[in-house]
Design a protein around this motif. Structure first.
Motif, PDB file in Angstrom:
ATOM      1  N   MET A   1       0.797  -1.232  -0.057  1.00 19.95           N
ATOM      2  CA  MET A   1      -0.235   0.258  -0.075  1.00 19.95           C
ATOM      3  C   MET A   1       0.931   1.001  -0.110  1.00 19.95           C
ATOM      4  SD  MET A   1      -2.706   1.359   2.887  1.00 19.95           S
ATOM      5  CE  MET A   1      -4.221   1.338   1.968  1.00 19.95           C
ATOM      6  N   PHE A   2       0.320   2.159  -0.627  1.00 24.76           N
ATOM      7  CA  PHE A   2       1.182   3.482  -0.822  1.00 24.76           C
ATOM      8  C   PHE A   2       1.401   4.227   0.675  1.00 24.76           C
ATOM      9  CE2 PHE A   2       0.808   8.101  -1.019  1.00 24.76           C
ATOM     10  CZ  PHE A   2       1.893   8.444  -1.673  1.00 24.76           C
ATOM     11  N   GLN A   3       2.579   4.688   1.032  1.00 25.52           N
ATOM     12  CA  GLN A   3       2.239   5.507   2.252  1.00 25.52           C
ATOM     13  C   GLN A   3       3.030   6.860   1.829  1.00 25.52           C
ATOM     14  OE1 GLN A   3       4.822   3.673   5.161  1.00 25.52           O
ATOM     15  NE2 GLN A   3       4.168   5.151   6.630  1.00 25.52           N
ATOM     16  N   HIS A   4       2.564   7.961   2.428  1.00 25.05           N
ATOM     17  CA  HIS A   4       3.197   9.201   2.127  1.00 25.05           C
ATOM     18  C   HIS A   4       4.524   9.611   2.737  1.00 25.05           C
ATOM     19  CE1 HIS A   4       3.287  13.554   1.589  1.00 25.05           C
ATOM     20  NE2 HIS A   4       2.624  13.525   0.670  1.00 25.05           N
ATOM     21  N   SER A   5       5.600  10.093   1.993  1.00 25.60           N
ATOM     22  CA  SER A   5       6.773  10.353   2.660  1.00 25.60           C
ATOM     23  C   SER A   5       6.671  11.076   3.788  1.00 25.60           C
ATOM     24  CB  SER A   5       7.704  10.974   1.574  1.00 25.60           C
ATOM     25  OG  SER A   5       7.281  12.123   0.863  1.00 25.60           O
ATOM     26  N   PRO A   6       7.531  10.746   4.533  1.00 23.21           N
ATOM     27  CA  PRO A   6       7.713  11.858   5.926  1.00 23.21           C
ATOM     28  C   PRO A   6       7.895  13.325   5.759  1.00 23.21           C
ATOM     29  CG  PRO A   6       9.055   9.873   6.259  1.00 23.21           C
ATOM     30  CD  PRO A   6       8.578   9.846   4.759  1.00 23.21           C
ATOM     31  N   TYR A   7       7.108  13.999   6.397  1.00 28.02           N
ATOM     32  CA  TYR A   7       7.239  15.504   6.091  1.00 28.02           C
ATOM     33  C   TYR A   7       8.394  16.037   6.426  1.00 28.02           C
ATOM     34  CZ  TYR A   7       6.190  20.661   7.084  1.00 28.02           C
ATOM     35  OH  TYR A   7       6.071  21.829   6.835  1.00 28.02           O
ATOM     36  N   ALA A   8       9.260  15.655   7.174  1.00 28.47           N
ATOM     37  CA  ALA A   8      10.630  16.050   7.528  1.00 28.47           C
ATOM     38  C   ALA A   8      11.466  16.014   6.175  1.00 28.47           C
ATOM     39  CB  ALA A   8      11.684  15.475   8.632  1.00 28.47           C
ATOM     40  N   LEU A   9      11.402  14.889   5.370  1.00 30.08           N
ATOM     41  CA  LEU A   9      11.978  14.548   4.216  1.00 30.08           C
ATOM     42  C   LEU A   9      11.385  15.587   3.141  1.00 30.08           C
ATOM     43  CD1 LEU A   9      12.342  10.676   3.871  1.00 30.08           C
ATOM     44  CD2 LEU A   9      14.090  12.319   4.212  1.00 30.08           C
ATOM     45  N   GLU A  10      10.364  16.037   3.126  1.00 33.14           N
ATOM     46  CA  GLU A  10       9.701  17.031   2.014  1.00 33.14           C
ATOM     47  C   GLU A  10      10.290  18.327   2.484  1.00 33.14           C
ATOM     48  OE1 GLU A  10       5.543  16.460   1.757  1.00 33.14           O
ATOM     49  OE2 GLU A  10       5.397  14.459   1.168  1.00 33.14           O
TER      50      GLU A  10
ATOM     51  N   GLU B   1      13.079  18.992   3.963  1.00 35.93           N
ATOM     52  CA  GLU B   1      14.495  18.707   3.294  1.00 35.93           C
ATOM     53  C   GLU B   1      14.636  18.993   1.784  1.00 35.93           C
ATOM     54  OE1 GLU B   1      17.980  15.515   3.205  1.00 35.93           O
ATOM     55  OE2 GLU B   1      16.483  15.347   4.805  1.00 35.93           O
ATOM     56  N   LEU B   2      13.792  18.412   1.079  1.00 34.22           N
ATOM     57  CA  LEU B   2      13.753  18.521  -0.448  1.00 34.22           C
ATOM     58  C   LEU B   2      13.525  19.888  -0.681  1.00 34.22           C
ATOM     59  CD1 LEU B   2      13.991  17.361  -3.076  1.00 34.22           C
ATOM     60  CD2 LEU B   2      11.787  16.510  -3.009  1.00 34.22           C
ATOM     61  N   THR B   3      12.450  20.470  -0.047  1.00 36.78           N
ATOM     62  CA  THR B   3      12.100  21.718  -0.637  1.00 36.78           C
ATOM     63  C   THR B   3      13.075  22.876  -0.287  1.00 36.78           C
ATOM     64  OG1 THR B   3       9.935  21.394  -0.012  1.00 36.78           O
ATOM     65  CG2 THR B   3      10.185  23.670  -0.053  1.00 36.78           C
ATOM     66  N   LYS B   4      13.837  22.765   0.813  1.00 36.77           N
ATOM     67  CA  LYS B   4      14.680  23.707   1.345  1.00 36.77           C
ATOM     68  C   LYS B   4      15.902  23.536   0.276  1.00 36.77           C
ATOM     69  CE  LYS B   4      14.040  24.254   6.187  1.00 36.77           C
ATOM     70  NZ  LYS B   4      14.391  23.906   7.628  1.00 36.77           N
TER      71      LYS B   4
ATOM     72  N   GLY C   1      18.998  25.800  -4.303  1.00 40.68           N
ATOM     73  CA  GLY C   1      19.698  25.426  -5.426  1.00 40.68           C
ATOM     74  C   GLY C   1      20.714  24.573  -5.407  1.00 40.68           C
ATOM     75  N   ASP C   2      20.639  23.710  -4.367  1.00 37.96           N
ATOM     76  CA  ASP C   2      21.630  22.859  -3.964  1.00 37.96           C
ATOM     77  C   ASP C   2      21.234  21.327  -4.719  1.00 37.96           C
ATOM     78  OD1 ASP C   2      23.603  20.814  -2.863  1.00 37.96           O
ATOM     79  OD2 ASP C   2      23.583  22.232  -1.044  1.00 37.96           O
ATOM     80  N   GLY C   3      21.690  21.149  -5.785  1.00 40.30           N
ATOM     81  CA  GLY C   3      21.407  19.934  -6.439  1.00 40.30           C
ATOM     82  C   GLY C   3      21.755  18.497  -5.827  1.00 40.30           C
ATOM     83  N   ARG C   4      23.086  18.805  -5.155  1.00 40.16           N
ATOM     84  CA  ARG C   4      23.534  17.483  -4.466  1.00 40.16           C
ATOM     85  C   ARG C   4      22.617  17.286  -3.350  1.00 40.16           C
ATOM     86  NH1 ARG C   4      26.090  16.691   0.149  1.00 40.16           N
ATOM     87  NH2 ARG C   4      26.585  18.936   0.685  1.00 40.16           N
ATOM     88  N   LYS C   5      22.014  18.467  -2.413  1.00 44.48           N
ATOM     89  CA  LYS C   5      21.331  18.010  -1.437  1.00 44.48           C
ATOM     90  C   LYS C   5      19.770  17.408  -1.979  1.00 44.48           C
ATOM     91  CE  LYS C   5      23.664  20.448   2.156  1.00 44.48           C
ATOM     92  NZ  LYS C   5      23.272  21.749   3.100  1.00 44.48           N
ATOM     93  N   VAL C   6      19.458  18.082  -3.004  1.00 45.52           N
ATOM     94  CA  VAL C   6      18.060  17.607  -3.739  1.00 45.52           C
ATOM     95  C   VAL C   6      17.991  16.265  -4.084  1.00 45.52           C
ATOM     96  CG1 VAL C   6      16.710  17.885  -5.840  1.00 45.52           C
ATOM     97  CG2 VAL C   6      17.632  19.921  -4.747  1.00 45.52           C
TER      98      VAL C   6
END
Length: 52
Positions: free
Chosen positions: A1-10, A12-15, A20-25
Motif C-alpha cells: 500500500m502507498f505511504q506518504h513520505s515523511p514531512y521532514a524529508l519533504e 529537506e527537499l524543499t529547502k 539551488g543545491d542539486g547535491r542535497k536535492v
C-alpha cells in the motif's frame, strides 16, 4: 500500500530546491525513494516521477 513520505524529508527537499543545491536535492530524493512503494501518478510509468 502507498505511504506518504515523511514531512521532514519533504521539508529537506524543499529547502534544497529553494537554495539551488542539486547535491542535497538528489540526496533527499534518494531518501524519499528508499521509503518504499510510491503512488502511481499516471498510467504510463514513464510519465510518473523518476528518482535517480
Amino acid at each position: 500500500m502507498f505511504q506518504h513520505s515523511p514531512y521532514a524529508l519533504e521539508v529537506e527537499l524543499t529547502k534544497a530546491v529553494a537554495k539551488g543545491d542539486g547535491r542535497k536535492v538528489f540526496k533527499a530524493l534518494r531518501k524519499i525513494a528508499a521509503q518504499g512503494e510510491k503512488a502511481a501518478l499516471v498510467e504510463d510509468p514513464l510519465r510518473s516521477a523518476k528518482i535517480p
